[in-house]
Write an enzyme that holds these catalytic residues in place. Structure first.
Site, short mmCIF file in Angstrom:
data_model
loop_
_atom_site.label_atom_id
_atom_site.label_comp_id
_atom_site.label_asym_id
_atom_site.label_seq_id
_atom_site.Cartn_x
_atom_site.Cartn_y
_atom_site.Cartn_z
N HIS A 230 7.55 0.82 4.48
CA HIS A 230 6.16 0.19 4.30
C HIS A 230 6.11 -0.33 2.99
CE1 HIS A 230 2.11 -1.09 4.62
NE2 HIS A 230 1.56 0.11 4.54
N HIS B 90 9.87 -10.78 8.03
CA HIS B 90 8.76 -10.01 8.08
C HIS B 90 8.45 -9.42 9.38
CE1 HIS B 90 4.75 -8.47 7.13
NE2 HIS B 90 5.09 -8.38 6.04
N ASP C 156 8.00 -9.31 -0.97
CA ASP C 156 8.63 -8.25 -1.49
C ASP C 156 9.89 -8.74 -2.35
OD1 ASP C 156 6.94 -6.07 -0.45
OD2 ASP C 156 7.92 -6.65 1.46
#
Length: 428
Positions: A265, A306, A364
């Site tokens: 996560h 994702h 990210d």
């Protein structure tokens, strides 16, 4: 809502009519709550096909790469808004007026200090403790200091707790970092902006004046904003589940931090930096890309694709521009690790394999690069994610508590032994 219904036909039983509800956006949902009365449950591992709540805070369309907060596209908020204004939007569902924003910013600025006894909590941890372990403890411990706002049925109390959490998270995060380095804690400054203040507490020291770069402060604010909420993800669902029991908001946010700590996560941007370090040099990229394409090789490129977005992550577009600005500000355009990242980005945007599978760089990928360039250690990456996600967590908690709700109680498909009699120890 609508008058549509779905009919569930069961062998040997009467058919069951199930209501179908329509939201403002997104797919319709089938209300299966009546199945319990028929002695039936649904089976949905990971709850990927289950809407556990109604919410008006955030909407995601992963197929189209859409992320809306209160109806506002994330790219517009990132360009024109800031983190604290987005906090207000998540809580109230509307953008603040000029006076409302000024009052809110001042309120947050005046609550950034933590009780001085909190410093003793940090001394109970080893110096090499992971900052997320520290955050789980100290955020939950806030409830031991702020008894005056723990009546969750009182909207004023909920608002006070929200402001305290948003205001104190940067202070606690910076304290966790300073403790690991052995440096003294830096007090927050009410004259600094939210992100600027965080960088001051992270990198300043009492011996000299630390001037925060406006470019870096702006980048930090964008990182917080882009992570502010992401609908019913694992940590937000954890906050809601904990909150459904009547737990206080500090305990609920601590539970969210624990869920975020999981590498699947909140640890993705840290994994990106680890991957770049493993590749080591631009000359090795082709080898690692080939390995990523090989189904029989366990190596995976981190920071691409994702779970929700089957298109380009809308947050990544904003983060890419911010990364370029930060690298230029710090003169790091030629950094070896960042050169690897740039080349991987180029391949992902041009290689038919990545395009076909829609493995675009995600938020990210870029946030990890920015945080490394600023000088924030990888152990702090998830802490910063938690800091940014706090307003989303607290908004979802508030939304749930403000309406009638049930305590969360998922069901199971039992596969253990059937009933059997106990055997005495001498007969086993």
């Amino acid at each position: 809502m609508s008058d549509k219904k779905a009919t569930l036909a069961l062998e040997g039983k009467d058919a069951i009519d199930l209501p179908i509800y329509s939201g403002t956006l997104g797919p319709d949902v089938i209300d299966v709550s009546a199945l319990t009365g028929q002695g039936l449950f649904t089976y949905d591992p990971g709850f990927v096909s289950t809407a556990a709540c109604k919410s008006n805070i955030t909407f995601i369309d992963g197929g189209k790469g859409v992320l809306l907060h209160g109806g506002y596209p994330i790219d517009q908020l990132a360009e024109h808004s800031d983190f604290l204004e987005t906090c207000w939007l998540l809580w109230y569902g509307e953008l603040p007026t000029k006076d409302e924003k000024a009052s809110f910013v001042a309120n947050v600025s005046n609550h950034t200090m933590v009780h001085d006894q909190m410093t003793m909590f940090f001394r109970g941890f080893r110096r090499d403790a992971h900052p997320m372990a520290i955050m789980c403890g100290v955020v939950g411990a806030l409830s031991a200091f702020y008894h005056d706002s723990l009546d969750i049925k009182n909207e004023k109390h909920r608002r006070i707790s929200a402001i305290r959490l948003i205001a104190k998270m940067p202070t606690l995060a910076a304290m966790a970092y300073k403790y690991s380095t052995g440096q003294p804690f830096m007090y927050p400054r009410n004259d600094l902006g939210y992100a600027e203040n965080f960088l001051h507490m992270m990198f300043g020291n009492p011996c000299e004046n630390y001037k925060v770069s406006p470019v870096l402060a702006k980048a930090m604010d964008k990182i917080f904003l882009l992570h502010a909420d992401h609908e019913q993800n694992a940590s937000t669902s954890t906050v809601r589940l904990a909150g459904s029991t009547g737990a206080n908001p500090f305990a609920c946010i601590s539970a969210g931090i624990a869920a975020l700590w999981g590498p699947s996560h909140g640890g993705a941007n840290e994994a990106v930096l680890d991957m770049l370090g493993e590749i080591g040099d631009v000359s090795n990229i082709d080898e690692y890309v080939a390995r990523a394409k090989d189904k029989n090789d366990s190596f995976r490129l981190m920071g691409f694709g994702h779970r929700v977005y089957k298109n380009f992550d809308p947050r990544a577009k904003v983060m890419k521009q911010t990364a370029d600005e930060v690298l230029a500000e710090l003169g790091l355009e030629n950094d070896p690790l960042l050169a690897i990242a740039k080349r991987l980005e180029q391949i992902a945007l041009e290689d038919p394999y990545f395009i076909e599978k829609k493995l675009y760089p995600n938020v990210d990928f870029y946030s990890g690069i920015i945080l490394k360039a600023i000088g924030i250690p990888t152990s702090m990456f998830t802490v910063i994610f938690a800091l940014g996600r706090t307003p989303g967590w607290i908004a979802h908690w508030h939304e749930m508590i403000s309406h009638p709700h049930k305590i969360g109680r998922p069901r199971q498909l039992y596969t253990g032994p059937a009933k059997r009699d106990y055997l005495a120890l001498d007969k086993r």
